[in-house]
Design an enzyme around this catalytic site. Structure first.
Site, mmCIF file in Angstrom:
data_model
loop_
_atom_site.group_PDB
_atom_site.id
_atom_site.type_symbol
_atom_site.label_atom_id
_atom_site.label_comp_id
_atom_site.label_asym_id
_atom_site.label_seq_id
_atom_site.Cartn_x
_atom_site.Cartn_y
_atom_site.Cartn_z
ATOM 1 N N GLU A 1 1.109 -1.129 -0.162
ATOM 2 C CA GLU A 1 -0.343 -0.416 0.243
ATOM 3 C C GLU A 1 0.791 0.980 0.382
ATOM 4 O OE1 GLU A 1 -1.643 -1.218 3.838
ATOM 5 O OE2 GLU A 1 -3.020 -2.480 2.529
ATOM 6 N N PHE B 1 -1.913 -9.509 10.161
ATOM 7 C CA PHE B 1 -2.536 -10.801 11.127
ATOM 8 C C PHE B 1 -3.803 -11.030 9.384
ATOM 9 C CE2 PHE B 1 -1.033 -8.892 14.667
ATOM 10 C CZ PHE B 1 -0.897 -10.106 14.699
ATOM 11 N N SER C 1 -5.776 -4.498 0.469
ATOM 12 C CA SER C 1 -6.569 -5.806 0.493
ATOM 13 C C SER C 1 -4.975 -6.611 1.074
ATOM 14 C CB SER C 1 -6.747 -5.966 -0.802
ATOM 15 O OG SER C 1 -7.885 -5.480 -1.513
ATOM 16 N N GLU C 2 -5.192 -6.778 1.446
ATOM 17 C CA GLU C 2 -4.149 -7.493 2.587
ATOM 18 C C GLU C 2 -3.772 -9.598 2.297
ATOM 19 O OE1 GLU C 2 -4.994 -5.506 4.724
ATOM 20 O OE2 GLU C 2 -4.072 -3.419 5.083
ATOM 21 N N ALA D 1 3.295 -3.192 10.959
ATOM 22 C CA ALA D 1 3.569 -4.882 11.226
ATOM 23 C C ALA D 1 2.800 -5.687 12.091
ATOM 24 C CB ALA D 1 4.778 -5.424 12.293
ATOM 25 N N HIS E 1 -1.459 -1.455 16.623
ATOM 26 C CA HIS E 1 -0.617 -1.009 15.568
ATOM 27 C C HIS E 1 0.527 -1.257 16.415
ATOM 28 C CE1 HIS E 1 -3.432 0.998 13.051
ATOM 29 N NE2 HIS E 1 -2.755 0.879 11.675
#
Lengths: 335, 333
Positions: free
Chosen positions: A29, A86, A57-58, A82, A128
């Site tokens: 991204e 997930f 859209s990880e 990081a 985060h």
């Protein structure tokens, strides 16, 4: 030698990898207009298909990287924070990590999972602030965490050219650090820890941003007559077991400093490993200095109270040295 | 397996799929297959119709119900049976079993045990082809159940956004284990894909010609740089969700429904069409069927004759690059 910041060293590694090998690509991204500078200039220098901005859209873009790797590319997938691994966890732990064995050695998955801005501090709150490397290690994903700009460059280059998935964790608290970095391309080998400070009394195995914290603690301890050896594993999986064991055999004492969860964490793994390997050399119980097993809070005092730092490391060293117990209240949540 | 528009070859391929599954079921029954098998029976026209529109160097990703896709793309039955029997001679050297069979040399990027997980990989592979200016196409197969997986919907968006040479093939067999698609997928399957801007078609998945025609159009478009598209193939699986030694089969559909489905049988349908169009020579169909049987018998024998992996190799293949004492074993000697 010229100096670079940690972020600039990462940027230089990406430029050199892409220049060296046409199959290297970077996706994630906001790659072109990154909020930080690690991907700066890549889109101007390299073909558009090699520098891809992705939608939020990880899961899909991580799977995309896996597939591109199976088809012969060497993708670097950036997660801006990081914890953003997930949503992509299936593609990382259930696909990338398992496919090679599951397929009987067919195919190759040279993907780099590039975890930027790992860790807590500065009010980033619950979602985060993670250092999710124990999850990755548990799933068998090779994982490295550079503590200096020099290693940031060398380990990123090594990760990109490794023929397996490798996660590189870049701690948020180190991104602005600046030090000498060689100009040529070089690869820092996996499974090779490094001694950051020599000492005879106790070994501090410290990870990521706790390496400078351990060095600060060691300076103060030295003025109290305790010589701590600071050992930076750099590569968490594979781990330089022999390197740490040699240090522990010499000093007879071990403190493991790791800013991730205490239970089933990296420090727990290293402690049991060294208990198994070095029991006969140990003069004191091994101590862990970790994060508390709680969600990280936004509010500054309770954020700080859950996180390990140089004072907690110093306290743990004093404890194993048998000089003093940690001062009451100084490590209330670390046990 | 090579591209073909020959209906007689489609017939042969569909029979191979069906009879392969009959043998797999028997091997589950006899206890020779230790894990679960998800039979493809009833859906043959989808895999055969789509893969007959593909070149050998095109790639597919497959599903937990993947035997049909792998056979239709050219997977060798003997190496597939060897995998099902956990032999070193299997496609995955016995490490994967039914749900993970892959053959990279034939563009089979693996069946997958996680619903929808192959779709983003197919997109990534398609991107790799395009960056090398290769005119190869990627086809992810998935079921109707995957239409509710976020990663698949995200992949639709990626494919449209990057105009990737991908043909998404949804095998809508109307049921996800025991949950009906109608209930779980409000608004239907093809309209959902169309909502992402994917050219979408819905075809009778029991009609190999209809599937092949739709796939040919979509593959040509993708190969020519026209971007991705979506095909819903409405089909029926004849079996329960899966079979495994000692497991109770769960069939939630009525006998009347199953009867009606079998009357649409894709193999009998094509056989009937061939009879009307060209007529079968005396014994021609039997000869084809027996050839397939003979090939599969030999494949099972090959598989049974293979050796099981040596216990000493349990840690092999986890990584391309290993290090001292890595990967770690579970106990120290």
């Amino acid at each position: 030698m010229r100096t670079l910041t940690y972020v600039a060293a990462l940027n230089e590694a990406l430029h050199q990898a892409m220049a060296e090998d046409d199959s290297v690509m970077v996706l994630g991204e906001n790659i072109r207009n990154g909020v930080r500078a690690e991907t700066r200039g890549l889109d101007e220098r390299f073909a558009p298909g090699r520098v891809l901005d992705m939608p939020i859209s990880e899961a899909a873009f991580t799977g995309f990287a896996n597939g591109a790797a199976m088809a012969g590319l060497r993708p670097v997938v950036e997660f801006q924070v990081a914890s953003l691994i997930f949503p992509a966890f299936d593609q990382i732990v259930n696909q990338a990590a398992k496919l090679r064995l599951m397929l009987g050695g067919q195919g190759r998955l040279p993907v780099t999972f590039f975890l930027m801005g790992a860790g807590a501090g500065g009010g980033r709150a619950g979602q985060h602030s993670d250092n999710p490397y124990p999850f990755l290690m548990h799933a068998g994903v090779k994982t490295v965490i550079p503590a200096t700009p020099e290693d940031a460059k060398g380990l990123l280059l090594a990760a990109i050219f490794e023929d397996d998935p490798v996660a590189l964790v870049a701690p948020a608290n180190l991104l602005g650090e600046e030090s000498e970095v060689p100009e040529e391309a070089y690869r820092t080998p996996l499974a090779h820890g490094v001694r950051r400070r020599e000492g005879r009394d106790v070994t501090i195995c410290a990870v990521g941003h706790l390496v400078p914290a351990a060095l600060a603690a060691a300076e103060r301890l030295a003025s109290a007559g305790m010589e701590a050896e600071v050992w930076d594993p750099r590569s968490l999986l594979p781990f330089d077991k022999a390197g740490l064991a040699a240090s522990v055999a010499k000093t007879g004492r071990l403190v493991v400093a790791d800013d991730s969860g205490r239970t089933c964490g990296f420090a727990a793994e290293v402690s049991s490993l060294m208990a198994e390997r070095c029991f006969e050399f140990l003069k004191a119980p091994i101590k862990r200095v970790t994060r508390a097993d709680v969600t990280i809070s936004y509010s500054t005092p309770i954020e700080a109270a859950a996180l390990p730092g140089d004072e907690e490391i110093e306290g743990a060293v004093r404890a194993v040295m048998g000089h003093t117990e940690p001062a009451p209240g100084s490590t209330p949540v670390h046990g | 397996m090579s591209e073909t528009g020959d209906p007689l070859e489609w017939y042969r391929r569909m029979q191979r799929l069906r009879r392969f599954e009959a043998r797999a079921a028997a091997l589950v029954e006899s206890g020779e297959i230790v894990g679960a098998v998800h039979e493809y029976t009833g859906e043959e026209a989808v895999a055969v119709g789509v893969c007959a529109a593909l070149r050998e160097d095109d790639i597919i990703t497959s599903t937990h119900r993947g035997h049909g896709h792998i056979l239709a793309k050219g997977g060798e039955p003997r190496r597939m049976f060897a995998e099902l029997l956990g032999r070193e001679s299997g496609y995955n050297r016995g490490r994967g079993g039914s749900m993970h069979i892959a053959d990279f040399s034939r563009g089979i990027y693996g069946a997958n045990g996680i619903v929808g997980a192959g779709a983003p990989m197919a997109c990534g592979a398609a991107h790799a082809f395009r960056t090398r200016a290769e005119d190869r196409v990627a086809v992810p197969f998935f079921g109707d159940g995957a239409m509710n997986q976020g990663v698949l919907l995200e992949s639709f968006n990626l494919a449209v956004l990057l105009s990737l040479p991908v043909v998404f093939v949804c095998e809508n067999n109307g049921i996800a284990i025991t949950s009906s698609t109608e209930e779980m997928t409000p608004g239907g399957v093809a309209p959902r894909a169309a909502g992402f801007g994917l050219p979408s078609r819905s075809v009778d998945g029991m009609d190999v010609r209809a599937v092949h025609e739709a796939a040919t159009t979509a593959v040509r478009r993708a190969r020519a740089g026209g971007g991705p598209s979506f095909i819903e193939c409405r089909t029926v699986r004849y079996s329960v969700h899966n079979i495994a030694a000692g497991a109770l089969p769960r069939e939630s559909r009525s006998e009347a429904f199953m009867e009606a489905a079998r009357r649409r049988d894709p193999i009998e349908r094509l056989a009937g069409e061939l009879d009307r169009e060209r007529g079968w020579r005396q014994g021609e169909r039997t000869e084809i069927d027996e050839n397939v049987e003979g090939e599969l018998d030999a494949a099972v024998e090959f598989a049974r004759a293979g050796r099981r992996p040596d216990a000493k190799t349990a840690l092999d293949f986890m990584y391309a690059a290993t290090y001292p004492d890595f990967p770690a074993r579970g106990w120290e000697p």
